[in-house]
Scaffold this motif. Structure first.
Motif, PDB file in Angstrom:
ATOM      1  N   ASP A  37     -11.131  -7.136   0.338  1.00  0.00           N
ATOM      2  CA  ASP A  37     -12.082  -7.930   1.111  1.00  0.00           C
ATOM      3  C   ASP A  37     -13.200  -8.548   0.283  1.00  0.00           C
ATOM      4  O   ASP A  37     -14.033  -9.276   0.833  1.00  0.00           O
ATOM      5  N   TYR A  39     -15.031 -10.935  -2.662  1.00  0.00           N
ATOM      6  CA  TYR A  39     -14.885 -12.151  -3.466  1.00  0.00           C
ATOM      7  C   TYR A  39     -14.597 -11.779  -4.924  1.00  0.00           C
ATOM      8  O   TYR A  39     -15.132 -10.791  -5.450  1.00  0.00           O
ATOM      9  N   LEU A 105     -19.697  -9.381   0.039  1.00  0.00           N
ATOM     10  CA  LEU A 105     -18.791  -8.764   1.004  1.00  0.00           C
ATOM     11  C   LEU A 105     -18.542  -7.289   0.720  1.00  0.00           C
ATOM     12  O   LEU A 105     -18.279  -6.512   1.631  1.00  0.00           O
ATOM     13  N   GLN A 123     -22.803 -20.345  -4.459  1.00  0.00           N
ATOM     14  CA  GLN A 123     -21.905 -20.556  -3.324  1.00  0.00           C
ATOM     15  C   GLN A 123     -21.573 -22.030  -3.138  1.00  0.00           C
ATOM     16  O   GLN A 123     -20.418 -22.396  -2.900  1.00  0.00           O
ATOM     17  N   THR A 163      -7.872 -18.499   2.555  1.00  0.00           N
ATOM     18  CA  THR A 163      -9.146 -17.905   2.150  1.00  0.00           C
ATOM     19  C   THR A 163     -10.239 -18.203   3.170  1.00  0.00           C
ATOM     20  O   THR A 163     -11.042 -17.330   3.525  1.00  0.00           O
ATOM     21  N   LEU A 167     -12.180 -15.466   5.431  1.00  0.00           N
ATOM     22  CA  LEU A 167     -13.638 -15.379   5.392  1.00  0.00           C
ATOM     23  C   LEU A 167     -14.213 -15.401   6.808  1.00  0.00           C
ATOM     24  O   LEU A 167     -15.170 -14.675   7.115  1.00  0.00           O
ATOM     25  N   ARG A 170     -13.560 -12.069   8.109  1.00  0.00           N
ATOM     26  CA  ARG A 170     -14.207 -11.027   7.318  1.00  0.00           C
ATOM     27  C   ARG A 170     -13.225  -9.950   6.855  1.00  0.00           C
ATOM     28  O   ARG A 170     -13.628  -8.854   6.479  1.00  0.00           O
ATOM     29  N   VAL A 173     -10.274 -11.280   2.513  1.00  0.00           N
ATOM     30  CA  VAL A 173     -10.811 -12.377   1.694  1.00  0.00           C
ATOM     31  C   VAL A 173     -10.422 -12.193   0.225  1.00  0.00           C
ATOM     32  O   VAL A 173     -10.052 -13.143  -0.462  1.00  0.00           O
ATOM     33  N   HIS A 177      -8.402 -14.936  -1.853  1.00  0.00           N
ATOM     34  CA  HIS A 177      -9.136 -15.575  -2.946  1.00  0.00           C
ATOM     35  C   HIS A 177      -8.414 -15.377  -4.271  1.00  0.00           C
ATOM     36  O   HIS A 177      -8.344 -16.300  -5.100  1.00  0.00           O
TER      37      HIS A 177
END
Length: 471
Positions: A37, A39, A105, A123, A163, A167, A170, A173, A177
């Motif tokens: 989960d 990034y 995350l 971001q 992805t 996201l 939640r 991810v 990714h």
């Protein structure tokens, strides 16, 4: 040289793919970041133990990608795709410079903190980098028309959508990714392979139809006007034919005026080899009328060396010389480093990097140095700064060759006028004395005499007096 550029560009893309995949090691060095989960960019968050390693990897990956784009030889109608790929590299570099404050995350306490501006920049840069790379994939696939390219493109788009969906939910991810980044790295390797297997190097649009059909040197851009005795004008370092429009207009009523662009300058194609004194003399000989007709040569700056050597080597073909603010002859030995760099410059002038530099600074630099705008947009072409740099690097070799020509070939009995701009110049005085020339001083003019005082140049052509022999 073009093939070597492809190899260098491909190598840069492979390096970018490898550095961009440094996150693979992060699965073992930073177990705190959730693999399912979390990034991937959380590995480089400021509060993580290996943040400097992954930040550096991301930044260098972005720079390598941008460098790869800069080295790719330019192909017509592909600029949007390569620009998007360069933007991806630059945003990836920015994301490395501005990491996340914490593992957004993976760390439940991260969302409760007030994050810095750099956190938001990361971001935003990540989102823009992804959009730019996807745009590049689509645009290059449209141009290359390869099913492999389209396969990677569709997979990359699918991984990006997955992805985004993860996201929003939640969950998952990290997996999505990682799949996305893997496909992006594979895409960069595919781009490298595509460049390596390209059969023929591209020909920039300005080169089309400009090659000598007999396999010799490229045909220069030449402009002629008027009729009568021939006046051949050769511009100084980085000059173009249109800088001499006012001079040509004053002479065209009674003379046939020939203006041209040396290789890589103006609208002339670049040459495959660096310029030399003897090459430029041969160019003047090819443009001048054949004996017994004679030509008046008007030269500016460093081109005065070409004109003097032409007069010494082809004495029966010269009627007059007008040397406008000639460059000083500084006796220094040839430079092996300059020669090595010079051999690369014509090829580098056809790359996307040279094109970008020319587009960004060319017109402004031209206006600053010359004082007039560029109505034809020639200083927006990548070949021009490469040609200017090549001529500047070749100056030592040209001076060495000129000194040899002076020692072996006497100066003919022809009238010469040396126009000296600005303050009193001892080099111009010595040159005028050595050539038994008339010295005309223009204290109020700058180096661009042909633009600031074209009448003085035209008068020198029309009224140059006969002089005695010179050595």
């Amino acid at each position: 040289m073009e093939r070597r550029l492809y190899v260098l560009a491909a190598s840069a893309f492979i390096v970018a793919a490898v550095l961009g995949s440094a996150w693979i090691t992060g699965q073992f060095t930073t177990p705190e970041v959730d693999r399912t989960d979390g990034y991937v960019s959380e590995l480089a968050a400021r509060d993580q133990p290996w943040t400097r390693l992954f930040r550096t990897s991301d930044a260098l990956a972005g720079l390598a990608c941008a460098a790869g784009v800069a080295l790719v030889p330019r192909v017509a109608r592909e600029w949007q795709a390569w620009l998007a790929l360069a933007v991806f590299g630059l945003f990836t570099f920015a994301a490395g410079l501005f990491p996340l404050d914490c593992a957004t995350l993976s760390d439940p306490y991260c969302g409760r903190q007030v994050v810095s501006t750099g956190h938001h920049v990361h971001q935003l840069a990540g989102a823009l980098a992804t959009a730019a790379l996807l745009a590049s994939m689509v645009l290059l696939s449209l141009r290359w028309r390869s099913w492999v390219s389209w396969l990677f493109t569709w997979l990359g788009l699918a991984a990006t959508l997955l992805t985004a969906a993860a996201l929003a939910d939640r969950h998952g991810v990290g997996l999505a990714h990682r799949a996305q980044l893997t496909l992006f790295a594979v895409w960069l390797v595919y781009v490298a392979v595509h460049l390596l297997i390209t059969d023929e190097p591209p020909v920039p649009p300005v080169m089309a139809g400009a090659a000598d059909p007999d396999g010799g040197h490229a045909v220069p851009h030449v402009v002629e006007q008027g009729a009568g005795p021939v006046v051949l004008i050769t511009a100084g370092l980085g000059g173009a034919w249109f800088h001499w429009g006012a001079v040509a207009g004053r002479l065209a009523g009674s003379h046939r005026v020939i203006r041209f662009d040396r290789c890589g300058l103006g609208l002339s194609p670049h040459a495959p080899v660096p310029p030399t004194l003897y090459t430029e003399v041969a160019r003047l000989a090819a443009l001048a009328p054949s004996h017994p007709e004679q030509v008046t040569v008007v030269a500016h700056g460093a081109a005065c060396w070409h004109a003097e050597a032409f007069a010494r080597l082809h004495p029966l073909r010269v009627a007059k010389l007008v040397l406008v603010d000639p460059a000083p002859v500084v006796e220094r030995g040839p430079s092996a480093l300059a020669a090595s760099i010079g051999r690369w410059l014509p090829t580098l002038g056809g790359t996307w990097g040279a094109t970008a530099v020319a587009r960004l600074v060319g017109p402004a630099a031209h206006r600053l140095i010359v004082g007039v705008p560029d109505p034809y947009g020639v200083y927006r072409m990548g070949k021009v700064p490469a040609a200017v740099a090549g001529e500047w690097l070749a100056r030592r070799d040209m001076v060495a060759d000129l000194l040899v020509v002076r020692a072996e070939s006497p100066f003919p009995d022809v009238p010469v006028t040396v126009i000296s701009a600005g303050e009193r110049n001892a080099d111009h005085e010595r040159l005028a004395g050595a050539l038994s020339a008339k010295l005309v001083r223009l204290p109020g003019a700058g180096h661009q005499v042909q633009i600031e005082d074209p009448g003085a140049v035209a008068d020198a052509v029309l009224d140059a007096p006969r002089t005695g022999p010179a050595g």
